[in-house]
Design an enzyme around this catalytic site. Structure first.
Site, PDB file in Angstrom:
ATOM      1  CB  ALA A 111      -0.946   0.076   1.302  1.00  0.00           C
ATOM      2  CE  LYS A 112      -2.646   6.266  -2.553  1.00  0.00           C
ATOM      3  NZ  LYS A 112      -3.825   7.265  -2.388  1.00  0.00           N
TER       4      LYS A 112
END
Length: 480
Positions: free
Chosen positions: A251-252
């Site tokens: 994820a980010k």
């Protein structure tokens, strides 16, 4: 049978590398079997659509070298390939299930459903629909559906199990009594993902469904729909997620995850494809470097791991460096065009390539490494001129001797320059590394970079002398 596989992203954001890895597996399988890859846009969740997402999908896959045979812009025998443009098809199939007794109209309000779930939660029960409208006479329900707002729910059998022989996970069974009577057609006429994906896979003749393991919990719902229509279920494979270093889905928070980010950071598409293919798949040998064509020949679903593959940026950097060194000089020079100023002399850059390529992990690094050839080095502290365990006065002596030798050395090429600096090192009883440091900092403003002797040759005698003399002046002022 012609193999037909699909990549079916939702346009809810930029193209994610986890989705790319799954797409690559579909692509490899299609090409090695002489089949077709279909791009289908699954936009039934209209509230989550992001402007530009479809462009990101097209641009990202094109950059990586993935080519598909049918899609929204390419057309094909099953157009349109955007789900929001296929609503009548889903509505017809939902009605077909209602008519066959495999689905029913549900008139429950949002308020009733919210209250039902709150009560179930309070009792610590699984929150699910209670089947109230399932008990309405079908004829009465059909009449009410003409005037009342409603959804269509799938009528899931009350008992038994539903099973799948997954190509990665093996035999999996789900008890039917754990599956809710899911909504398959919403009150606005849009299908839910569960109905749309099954209808599209069947109508488009998809022969194999390869998708991320995120979809495993939804799979029993899809199997119920496949069986309700009486359609044969194509082979399924749920490939493991790409995980961050902490073992959670990438994820980010783990850094860059969008294809466009890696492109702007100077990664090569060849390296991205090579590395991503190996995140969750192993060829069974020690080989690691594979071109797209080689991956198409070598990849096999039975070599895909069940465990998620961890994303390792250092490994990606290594792959990228390996692919940079595989490029021809002309190819590398062309690719650097997006990362260095247009006014920089391309012939000077070309001369630097033999040793620049050995020191780059990404193309974006070229600008910093070559900047000293086209502009004065950035300001630096006099302390950076002095090697560890050496004194400023000794270092000043090295710079003075370097000035004399650089002024008179002939020819002014890397071999002669090296010999001259080796002579200074011997005279000072210093290592070549220590002797090089003040000269390197003087000409580049950095303590690391391209090979010093080649850098001096590229810079030229006059500019090199001017920078070394400037470093002498700085050092003479003393180090605090």
């Amino acid at each position: 049978m012609t193999v037909r596989v699909r990549f079916a992203p939702s346009p809810t954001g930029s193209l994610h590398i986890g989705s790319v890895r799954t797409t690559l597996y579909n692509y490899f399988f299609a090409r090695q079997n002489g089949g077709k890859l279909i791009l289908r846009i699954e936009d039934t969740d209209q509230d989550r659509l992001v402007a530009g997402a479809i462009d990101s999908i097209y641009d990202g896959l094109a950059w990586l070298g993935v080519r598909w045979d049918e899609g929204p812009r390419e057309g094909g025998p099953h157009a349109p390939y955007v789900q929001s443009e296929r609503l009548p098809l889903y509505q017809q199939h939902a009605q077909q299930l209602v008519d066959g007794g495999a689905a029913y109209f549900c008139f429950c309000s949002k308020e009733r459903l919210a209250s039902l779930r709150a009560q179930q939660a309070a009792r610590k029960e699984i929150t699910r629909y209670d089947g109230l409208c399932r008990r309405i006479d079908p004829k009465e329900a059909a009449e009410r559906a003409k005037t009342e707002s409603h959804v269509v729910r799938l009528k899931v059998p009350d008992d038994g199990v539903i099973a799948l022989d997954d190509l990665v996970y093996g035999h999996i069974e789900w008890p039917l009594n754990t599956i809710e009577d899911q909504v398959i057609l919403k009150s606005d006429g849009f299908p839910t993902y569960h109905l749309a994906v099954v209808v599209d896979d069947h109508v488009m003749g998809i022969t194999h469904v390869f998708r991320g393991e995120d979809w495993l919990p939804s799979t029993p719902k899809h199997l119920v729909i496949w069986h309700a229509f009486g359609w044969p279920v194509p082979p399924h494979a749920h490939v493991p997620n790409v995980l961050g270093p902490d073992g959670k889905k990438l994820a980010k928070r783990h850094g860059a995850t969008k294809v466009e980010e890696f492109k702007t950071q100077g990664y090569l598409p060849e390296a991205m494809v090579n590395y991503l293919a190996l995140v969750g798949w192993s060829p069974g040998t020690e080989e690691e470097i594979f071109s797209m064509d080689e991956l198409i020949q070598r990849w096999r679903m039975d070599q895909v791991h069940r465990a998620g593959g961890k994303w390792d940026k250092a490994r990606l950097d290594w792959f990228n460096g390996m692919w940079i060194r595989r490029l021809s000089e002309d190819d590398l020079l062309g690719r650097l065009g997006d990362f260095v100023p247009a006014e920089w002399d391309r012939e000077v850059i070309r001369k630097s390539l033999p040793f620049l390529r050995e020191r780059m992990a990404t193309l974006v690094e070229a600008r910093d490494q070559l900047a000293f050839l086209f502009a004065e080095p950035p300001p630096y502290d006099a302390r950076s001129l002095v090697p560890k365990k050496k004194e400023p006065q000794e270092t000043l002596d090295v710079l003075v001797k370097s000035t004399v030798l650089l002024r008179h050395v002939e020819p002014f090429d890397h071999a002669a320059v090296r010999a001259a600096i080796e002579g200074i090192a011997a005279e000072m009883s210093w290592s070549l590394k220590d002797t090089s440091q003040p000269i390197r900092v003087a000409i580049t403003g950095r303590t690391v970079g391209l090979p010093l002797f080649e850098s001096l040759e590229l810079l030229g005698r006059e500019r090199a002398l001017a920078r070394v003399e400037r470093a002498q002046d700085l050092l003479e002022k003393g180090v605090d």
